[in-house]
Motif scaffolding. Structure first.
Motif, PDB file in Angstrom:
ATOM      1  N   ASP A  62       0.823  -1.216   0.000  1.00 15.78           N
ATOM      2  CA  ASP A  62       0.000   0.000   0.000  1.00 15.78           C
ATOM      3  C   ASP A  62       0.855   1.262   0.000  1.00 15.78           C
ATOM      4  OD1 ASP A  62      -2.321  -1.499   0.063  1.00 15.78           O
ATOM      5  OD2 ASP A  62      -2.484  -1.414   2.248  1.00 15.78           O
ATOM      6  N   LEU A  63       0.241   2.343  -0.439  1.00 19.41           N
ATOM      7  CA  LEU A  63       0.859   3.671  -0.420  1.00 19.41           C
ATOM      8  C   LEU A  63      -0.051   4.579   0.391  1.00 19.41           C
ATOM      9  CD1 LEU A  63       3.035   5.626  -1.552  1.00 19.41           C
ATOM     10  CD2 LEU A  63       1.485   6.049  -3.444  1.00 19.41           C
ATOM     11  N   LEU A  64       0.490   5.202   1.436  1.00 19.29           N
ATOM     12  CA  LEU A  64      -0.285   6.089   2.299  1.00 19.29           C
ATOM     13  C   LEU A  64      -0.028   7.533   1.881  1.00 19.29           C
ATOM     14  CD1 LEU A  64      -2.057   6.643   4.775  1.00 19.29           C
ATOM     15  CD2 LEU A  64       0.016   6.527   6.169  1.00 19.29           C
ATOM     16  N   ILE A  65      -1.108   8.260   1.546  1.00 21.75           N
ATOM     17  CA  ILE A  65      -1.020   9.661   1.147  1.00 21.75           C
ATOM     18  C   ILE A  65      -1.954  10.458   2.043  1.00 21.75           C
ATOM     19  CG2 ILE A  65      -1.400  11.341  -0.691  1.00 21.75           C
ATOM     20  CD1 ILE A  65      -0.920   9.090  -2.701  1.00 21.75           C
ATOM     21  N   GLU A  66      -1.439  11.561   2.609  1.00 26.16           N
ATOM     22  CA  GLU A  66      -2.238  12.443   3.450  1.00 26.16           C
ATOM     23  C   GLU A  66      -2.090  13.876   2.957  1.00 26.16           C
ATOM     24  OE1 GLU A  66      -2.093  10.199   7.727  1.00 26.16           O
ATOM     25  OE2 GLU A  66      -0.463  11.572   7.274  1.00 26.16           O
ATOM     26  N   VAL A  67      -3.170  14.640   3.045  1.00 21.80           N
ATOM     27  CA  VAL A  67      -3.162  16.051   2.648  1.00 21.80           C
ATOM     28  C   VAL A  67      -3.575  16.873   3.860  1.00 21.80           C
ATOM     29  CG1 VAL A  67      -4.154  17.776   1.111  1.00 21.80           C
ATOM     30  CG2 VAL A  67      -3.720  15.478   0.267  1.00 21.80           C
ATOM     31  N   LEU A  68      -2.834  17.963   4.114  1.00 26.08           N
ATOM     32  CA  LEU A  68      -3.110  18.828   5.245  1.00 26.08           C
ATOM     33  C   LEU A  68      -3.031  20.277   4.790  1.00 26.08           C
ATOM     34  CD1 LEU A  68      -3.286  19.177   8.451  1.00 26.08           C
ATOM     35  CD2 LEU A  68      -0.820  19.451   8.308  1.00 26.08           C
ATOM     36  N   SER A  69      -3.962  21.093   5.263  1.00 24.85           N
ATOM     37  CA  SER A  69      -3.937  22.528   4.981  1.00 24.85           C
ATOM     38  C   SER A  69      -3.527  23.269   6.243  1.00 24.85           C
ATOM     39  CB  SER A  69      -5.320  23.018   4.554  1.00 24.85           C
ATOM     40  OG  SER A  69      -5.697  22.424   3.348  1.00 24.85           O
TER      41      SER A  69
ATOM     42  N   GLN B  67       0.129  28.553   6.368  1.00 26.50           N
ATOM     43  CA  GLN B  67       1.301  28.850   5.559  1.00 26.50           C
ATOM     44  C   GLN B  67       1.349  28.114   4.228  1.00 26.50           C
ATOM     45  OE1 GLN B  67       1.590  27.656   8.787  1.00 26.50           O
ATOM     46  NE2 GLN B  67       1.839  29.647   9.776  1.00 26.50           N
ATOM     47  N   ALA B  68       0.745  26.923   4.149  1.00 27.35           N
ATOM     48  CA  ALA B  68       0.919  26.105   2.942  1.00 27.35           C
ATOM     49  C   ALA B  68      -0.076  24.953   2.903  1.00 27.35           C
ATOM     50  CB  ALA B  68       2.339  25.546   2.891  1.00 27.35           C
ATOM     51  N   GLU B  69      -0.112  24.302   1.742  1.00 21.85           N
ATOM     52  CA  GLU B  69      -0.796  23.025   1.568  1.00 21.85           C
ATOM     53  C   GLU B  69       0.287  21.946   1.623  1.00 21.85           C
ATOM     54  OE1 GLU B  69      -4.116  22.624   1.316  1.00 21.85           O
ATOM     55  OE2 GLU B  69      -4.330  24.796   1.467  1.00 21.85           O
ATOM     56  N   HIS B  70       0.013  20.870   2.329  1.00 20.99           N
ATOM     57  CA  HIS B  70       1.005  19.821   2.537  1.00 20.99           C
ATOM     58  C   HIS B  70       0.483  18.498   1.989  1.00 20.99           C
ATOM     59  CE1 HIS B  70       2.954  22.434   5.588  1.00 20.99           C
ATOM     60  NE2 HIS B  70       1.704  22.827   5.793  1.00 20.99           N
ATOM     61  N   LEU B  71       1.328  17.808   1.247  1.00 18.95           N
ATOM     62  CA  LEU B  71       1.030  16.460   0.770  1.00 18.95           C
ATOM     63  C   LEU B  71       2.098  15.538   1.363  1.00 18.95           C
ATOM     64  CD1 LEU B  71      -0.589  14.622  -1.331  1.00 18.95           C
ATOM     65  CD2 LEU B  71       1.424  14.925  -2.761  1.00 18.95           C
ATOM     66  N   TYR B  72       1.678  14.581   2.153  1.00 21.53           N
ATOM     67  CA  TYR B  72       2.592  13.619   2.764  1.00 21.53           C
ATOM     68  C   TYR B  72       2.402  12.270   2.083  1.00 21.53           C
ATOM     69  CZ  TYR B  72       2.828  17.085   6.494  1.00 21.53           C
ATOM     70  OH  TYR B  72       2.999  18.244   7.208  1.00 21.53           O
TER      71      TYR B  72
ATOM     72  N   GLY C 216       9.249   8.569   4.107  1.00 23.72           N
ATOM     73  CA  GLY C 216       8.437   9.151   3.043  1.00 23.72           C
ATOM     74  C   GLY C 216       8.904  10.552   2.693  1.00 23.72           C
ATOM     75  N   PHE C 217       7.995  11.314   2.098  1.00 21.56           N
ATOM     76  CA  PHE C 217       8.335  12.684   1.730  1.00 21.56           C
ATOM     77  C   PHE C 217       7.126  13.590   1.845  1.00 21.56           C
ATOM     78  CE2 PHE C 217       7.238  10.458  -2.197  1.00 21.56           C
ATOM     79  CZ  PHE C 217       6.396  11.331  -2.862  1.00 21.56           C
ATOM     80  N   GLU C 218       7.403  14.883   1.908  1.00 24.18           N
ATOM     81  CA  GLU C 218       6.371  15.905   1.953  1.00 24.18           C
ATOM     82  C   GLU C 218       6.600  16.874   0.806  1.00 24.18           C
ATOM     83  OE1 GLU C 218       4.951  19.733   4.633  1.00 24.18           O
ATOM     84  OE2 GLU C 218       6.829  18.708   5.102  1.00 24.18           O
ATOM     85  N   ILE C 219       5.527  17.272   0.157  1.00 21.94           N
ATOM     86  CA  ILE C 219       5.575  18.333  -0.854  1.00 21.94           C
ATOM     87  C   ILE C 219       4.698  19.455  -0.335  1.00 21.94           C
ATOM     88  CG2 ILE C 219       5.086  18.990  -3.233  1.00 21.94           C
ATOM     89  CD1 ILE C 219       5.421  16.057  -4.020  1.00 21.94           C
ATOM     90  N   ARG C 220       5.258  20.680  -0.280  1.00 19.35           N
ATOM     91  CA  ARG C 220       4.507  21.852   0.165  1.00 19.35           C
ATOM     92  C   ARG C 220       4.280  22.790  -1.007  1.00 19.35           C
ATOM     93  NH1 ARG C 220       8.224  21.207   4.343  1.00 19.35           N
ATOM     94  NH2 ARG C 220       9.598  22.706   3.374  1.00 19.35           N
ATOM     95  N   ALA C 221       3.075  23.364  -1.043  1.00 23.75           N
ATOM     96  CA  ALA C 221       2.703  24.329  -2.082  1.00 23.75           C
ATOM     97  C   ALA C 221       2.016  25.516  -1.407  1.00 23.75           C
ATOM     98  CB  ALA C 221       1.777  23.687  -3.108  1.00 23.75           C
ATOM     99  N   HIS C 222       1.770  26.562  -2.188  1.00 20.05           N
ATOM    100  CA  HIS C 222       1.133  27.767  -1.654  1.00 20.05           C
ATOM    101  C   HIS C 222      -0.254  27.456  -1.087  1.00 20.05           C
ATOM    102  CE1 HIS C 222      -1.644  28.077  -5.068  1.00 20.05           C
ATOM    103  NE2 HIS C 222      -0.615  27.699  -5.819  1.00 20.05           N
ATOM    104  N   PRO C 223      -0.729  28.275  -0.149  1.00 20.21           N
ATOM    105  CA  PRO C 223      -2.070  28.055   0.404  1.00 20.21           C
ATOM    106  C   PRO C 223      -3.124  28.053  -0.708  1.00 20.21           C
ATOM    107  CG  PRO C 223      -0.905  29.688   1.701  1.00 20.21           C
ATOM    108  CD  PRO C 223      -0.058  29.416   0.484  1.00 20.21           C
TER     109      PRO C 223
ATOM    110  N   TYR D 297      -3.546  25.585  -2.896  1.00 20.49           N
ATOM    111  CA  TYR D 297      -3.208  24.624  -3.949  1.00 20.49           C
ATOM    112  C   TYR D 297      -3.980  23.335  -3.685  1.00 20.49           C
ATOM    113  CZ  TYR D 297      -0.413  22.157  -7.425  1.00 20.49           C
ATOM    114  OH  TYR D 297       0.006  21.457  -8.539  1.00 20.49           O
ATOM    115  N   ASP D 298      -4.677  22.822  -4.672  1.00 18.12           N
ATOM    116  CA  ASP D 298      -5.569  21.678  -4.476  1.00 18.12           C
ATOM    117  C   ASP D 298      -4.899  20.374  -4.893  1.00 18.12           C
ATOM    118  OD1 ASP D 298      -7.744  20.109  -3.951  1.00 18.12           O
ATOM    119  OD2 ASP D 298      -9.003  20.937  -5.543  1.00 18.12           O
TER     120      ASP D 298
END
Length: 79
Positions: free
Chosen positions: A9-16, A19-24, A61-68, A70-71
Motif C-alpha cells: 500500500d501507499l499512504l497519502i495524506e493532505v493537510l492545509s 502557511q501552505a498546503e502539505h502532501l505527505y 516518506g516525503f512531503e511536498i509543500r505548495a502555496h495556500p 493549492y488543491d
C-alpha cells in the motif's frame, strides 16, 4: 489519524495550514528513493497546475509543500 500501510500500500495524506498546503506520502522505500519521487511528483504536479514546491524527505516518506489554496486532491481525480 493515520494507519500503518501494508507493504503493498501507499499512504497519502493532505493537510492545509495557514502557511501552505502539505502532501505527505509514506512509501517506506528509503531516503534516496523518496528524493527522486518527490522531485518527479513535483514536476508532474507543476505541469498540471503551475506552482512552486518545496520538499522534505526522510527514510519513511516525503512531503511536498505548495502555496495556500493549492488543491492536491484535484490532481488525483479521474477527470
Amino acid at each position: 489519524i493515520s494507519i500503518l500501510p501494508a507493504p503493498e500500500d501507499l499512504l497519502i495524506e493532505v493537510l492545509s495550514s495557514k502557511q501552505a498546503e502539505h502532501l505527505y506520502v509514506y512509501r517506506f522505500a528509503g531516503r534516496s528513493v523518496h528524493e527522486g519521487l518527490a522531485q518527479l511528483w513535483g514536476l508532474r504536479f507543476g505541469k498540471k497546475e503551475a506552482a512552486t514546491f518545496s520538499f522534505a524527505v526522510n527514510d519513511y516518506g516525503f512531503e511536498i509543500r505548495a502555496h495556500p489554496g493549492y488543491d492536491f486532491r484535484a490532481l488525483f481525480s479521474d477527470e
